[in-house]
Scaffold this motif. Sequence first.
Motif, PDB file in Angstrom:
ATOM      1  N   GLY A  72       0.490 -36.125  19.785  1.00 49.57           N
ATOM      2  CA  GLY A  72      -0.082 -35.983  18.448  1.00 49.57           C
ATOM      3  C   GLY A  72       0.595 -36.874  17.430  1.00 49.57           C
ATOM      4  N   LEU A  73       1.927 -36.936  17.483  1.00 52.35           N
ATOM      5  CA  LEU A  73       2.665 -37.795  16.554  1.00 52.35           C
ATOM      6  C   LEU A  73       2.363 -39.272  16.808  1.00 52.35           C
ATOM      7  CD1 LEU A  73       6.122 -35.973  16.518  1.00 52.35           C
ATOM      8  CD2 LEU A  73       4.395 -36.001  14.709  1.00 52.35           C
ATOM      9  N   ARG A  74       2.265 -39.642  18.082  1.00 58.44           N
ATOM     10  CA  ARG A  74       1.928 -41.034  18.413  1.00 58.44           C
ATOM     11  C   ARG A  74       0.521 -41.378  17.919  1.00 58.44           C
ATOM     12  NH1 ARG A  74       1.397 -42.879  24.626  1.00 58.44           N
ATOM     13  NH2 ARG A  74      -0.205 -41.269  24.482  1.00 58.44           N
ATOM     14  N   ILE A  75      -0.390 -40.431  18.067  1.00 56.42           N
ATOM     15  CA  ILE A  75      -1.760 -40.657  17.598  1.00 56.42           C
ATOM     16  C   ILE A  75      -1.781 -40.816  16.076  1.00 56.42           C
ATOM     17  CG2 ILE A  75      -4.011 -39.523  17.326  1.00 56.42           C
ATOM     18  CD1 ILE A  75      -3.491 -38.316  20.164  1.00 56.42           C
ATOM     19  N   ALA A  76      -1.026 -39.971  15.370  1.00 54.92           N
ATOM     20  CA  ALA A  76      -0.961 -40.081  13.906  1.00 54.92           C
ATOM     21  C   ALA A  76      -0.408 -41.435  13.486  1.00 54.92           C
ATOM     22  CB  ALA A  76      -0.101 -38.952  13.334  1.00 54.92           C
ATOM     23  N   ALA A  77       0.605 -41.915  14.205  1.00 54.61           N
ATOM     24  CA  ALA A  77       1.242 -43.186  13.857  1.00 54.61           C
ATOM     25  C   ALA A  77       0.327 -44.376  14.131  1.00 54.61           C
ATOM     26  CB  ALA A  77       2.542 -43.344  14.633  1.00 54.61           C
ATOM     27  N   ASN A  78      -0.606 -44.234  15.080  1.00 57.27           N
ATOM     28  CA  ASN A  78      -1.482 -45.348  15.457  1.00 57.27           C
ATOM     29  C   ASN A  78      -2.909 -45.189  14.949  1.00 57.27           C
ATOM     30  OD1 ASN A  78       0.042 -47.237  17.539  1.00 57.27           O
ATOM     31  ND2 ASN A  78       0.661 -45.141  17.999  1.00 57.27           N
ATOM     32  N   ALA A  79      -3.124 -44.220  14.045  1.00 53.07           N
ATOM     33  CA  ALA A  79      -4.475 -43.994  13.526  1.00 53.07           C
ATOM     34  C   ALA A  79      -4.980 -45.236  12.795  1.00 53.07           C
ATOM     35  CB  ALA A  79      -4.482 -42.791  12.595  1.00 53.07           C
ATOM     36  N   ARG A  80      -6.289 -45.438  12.815  1.00 49.54           N
ATOM     37  CA  ARG A  80      -6.876 -46.630  12.204  1.00 49.54           C
ATOM     38  C   ARG A  80      -6.870 -46.559  10.691  1.00 49.54           C
ATOM     39  NH1 ARG A  80     -13.199 -46.618  13.666  1.00 49.54           N
ATOM     40  NH2 ARG A  80     -13.158 -48.449  12.311  1.00 49.54           N
ATOM     41  N   ASP A  81      -6.813 -45.320  10.122  1.00 52.24           N
ATOM     42  CA  ASP A  81      -6.835 -45.173   8.671  1.00 52.24           C
ATOM     43  C   ASP A  81      -6.088 -43.905   8.271  1.00 52.24           C
ATOM     44  OD1 ASP A  81      -8.562 -43.114   9.371  1.00 52.24           O
ATOM     45  OD2 ASP A  81     -10.379 -44.166   8.771  1.00 52.24           O
ATOM     46  N   ARG A  82      -5.971 -43.688   6.982  1.00 54.56           N
ATOM     47  CA  ARG A  82      -5.227 -42.528   6.479  1.00 54.56           C
ATOM     48  C   ARG A  82      -5.903 -41.216   6.855  1.00 54.56           C
ATOM     49  NH1 ARG A  82      -1.145 -41.801   2.934  1.00 54.56           N
ATOM     50  NH2 ARG A  82      -1.132 -44.027   2.504  1.00 54.56           N
ATOM     51  N   LEU A  83      -7.212 -41.197   6.930  1.00 53.01           N
ATOM     52  CA  LEU A  83      -7.914 -39.972   7.307  1.00 53.01           C
ATOM     53  C   LEU A  83      -7.524 -39.533   8.716  1.00 53.01           C
ATOM     54  CD1 LEU A  83      -9.992 -37.763   6.789  1.00 53.01           C
ATOM     55  CD2 LEU A  83     -11.782 -39.353   7.546  1.00 53.01           C
ATOM     56  N   GLY A  84      -7.519 -40.480   9.648  1.00 49.22           N
ATOM     57  CA  GLY A  84      -7.108 -40.154  11.010  1.00 49.22           C
ATOM     58  C   GLY A  84      -5.670 -39.674  11.072  1.00 49.22           C
ATOM     59  N   MET A  85      -4.800 -40.311  10.297  1.00 49.68           N
ATOM     60  CA  MET A  85      -3.390 -39.908  10.261  1.00 49.68           C
ATOM     61  C   MET A  85      -3.238 -38.488   9.726  1.00 49.68           C
ATOM     62  SD  MET A  85      -0.193 -41.754   8.318  1.00 49.68           S
ATOM     63  CE  MET A  85      -0.910 -41.464   6.699  1.00 49.68           C
ATOM     64  N   LEU A  86      -4.008 -38.163   8.683  1.00 51.67           N
ATOM     65  CA  LEU A  86      -3.942 -36.822   8.105  1.00 51.67           C
ATOM     66  C   LEU A  86      -4.441 -35.769   9.092  1.00 51.67           C
ATOM     67  CD1 LEU A  86      -5.213 -37.616   4.499  1.00 51.67           C
ATOM     68  CD2 LEU A  86      -2.918 -36.845   5.118  1.00 51.67           C
ATOM     69  N   LEU A  87      -5.559 -36.045   9.750  1.00 53.03           N
ATOM     70  CA  LEU A  87      -6.097 -35.094  10.720  1.00 53.03           C
ATOM     71  C   LEU A  87      -5.104 -34.834  11.851  1.00 53.03           C
ATOM     72  CD1 LEU A  87      -9.804 -36.316  11.043  1.00 53.03           C
ATOM     73  CD2 LEU A  87      -9.019 -34.196   9.977  1.00 53.03           C
ATOM     74  N   ALA A  88      -4.533 -35.913  12.402  1.00 55.56           N
ATOM     75  CA  ALA A  88      -3.585 -35.772  13.505  1.00 55.56           C
ATOM     76  C   ALA A  88      -2.337 -35.022  13.058  1.00 55.56           C
ATOM     77  CB  ALA A  88      -3.210 -37.147  14.055  1.00 55.56           C
ATOM     78  N   THR A  89      -1.851 -35.323  11.863  1.00 55.67           N
ATOM     79  CA  THR A  89      -0.668 -34.635  11.336  1.00 55.67           C
ATOM     80  C   THR A  89      -0.943 -33.135  11.178  1.00 55.67           C
ATOM     81  OG1 THR A  89       0.041 -36.606  10.130  1.00 55.67           O
ATOM     82  CG2 THR A  89       0.936 -34.492   9.398  1.00 55.67           C
ATOM     83  N   GLY A  90      -2.110 -32.799  10.625  1.00 56.91           N
ATOM     84  CA  GLY A  90      -2.455 -31.393  10.437  1.00 56.91           C
ATOM     85  C   GLY A  90      -2.528 -30.630  11.743  1.00 56.91           C
ATOM     86  N   VAL A  91      -3.115 -31.236  12.768  1.00 56.69           N
ATOM     87  CA  VAL A  91      -3.212 -30.580  14.073  1.00 56.69           C
ATOM     88  C   VAL A  91      -1.830 -30.365  14.674  1.00 56.69           C
ATOM     89  CG1 VAL A  91      -4.016 -30.834  16.446  1.00 56.69           C
ATOM     90  CG2 VAL A  91      -5.535 -31.427  14.554  1.00 56.69           C
TER      91      VAL A  91
END
Length: 379
Positions: free
Chosen positions: A304-323
């Motif tokens: 999950g943390l790796r996905i948040a760090a590699n998200a294409r935009d801030r929205l993806g990073m926020l979603l991954a962080t929340g999960v």
Amino acid sequence: MKIKYYIDLVRRMDWLLFSAMVALAVASVLFIYSASYHGPGQPIKNLYEMQTIWFAVGLLVYLAVSLVDYRLICQWATIWYVVAIGLLVLVLATGRTIDGARRWLFGIQPAETAKLATLLTVSYYLFHHTLQTRRELKTVWVTVAMLGIPFVLIMLEPDLGSALVLIPMCFALMFVAGVRVKHLVLAAILGIVLAGVGLPIMWKLKEKRTGHPSYQKNRLTVFFHPDDPLTLTGAGWNLNQSKIAVGSGGMTGKGYLQGTQNLLGYLPRHVTPDDFLFSVIAEEEGFAGSLVVIGLYAALLFSGLRIAANARDRLGMLLATGVVVMLFFHVFINVGMTIGLMPVTGLPLPLLSYGGSFVLASMTALGLLQNVWIHRRIY
């Protein structure tokens, strides 16, 4: 072309995340069976069969959520949020009451839907504001209002554990979005003050209405005052027997289906498959088995943390962080309460504990994680 497109998306999945999820699902079915087993010749509840069905349905939901671009899902965030609030109101008005709590509506728990809806709504709100706007105090109050509505409704059920999950999740989203730390501290202080005033009032009103002390108050009393008589009986019984089960497992455990705390019924059979399943694992598989379970959760959270760090935009990073924060809070509280480090709140273990609503919610959340990873590049 469409089929080829979706096959390519599946190939891009995070297989560490998927493998850890499947391993936990298999462990869930095995140990829910164990928790329902009470000796040779004794009838076994079909909970493990129901859990298998929920996982099969959850896998379909997981794949569907993974493959639909998360930006499209979030465009409907407001609708998800309104529906979730409506379900929470409906469960308070017409829901089924079990063990003094009104949490079920048509066999599901709307609180699980509300967690995901709040995650989507807050993430989408923070994403659609500039950094300058996000650093204003107004942003904090709007976000607190978004989490406050479902928080209060879930508390009225009452379900303290599910309500508390919303707080670290939303605060983490604000922090990652760039909200000023001093504003977060101010909101946290205000929340602590309100909780300090509101919880005793709520408990007092419930005692007057029912004539019995609030079970939440009793659980906190047991946690902060271990020598209280409630620790050995009443509200403290589950915690005491759980600690015995975990401690008696030793390094390698007593063996599958051999946990005496469970077999003899000292661990209450109506809560063992959900709230205290980790106690069953620790007793039967010992410290080694417990480490394997913790390792699988670590793999999920790392992904999950790796996905948040590699998200294409801030929205993806926020979603991954929340999960990630939501899953971590569940694991930390549940494991902590089984060994006496946290008060008993009834928060289940993601993917392990029994429960259809929670299984579907957990796999939907993991589907969102997978979604952010799959769509990390622009096609």
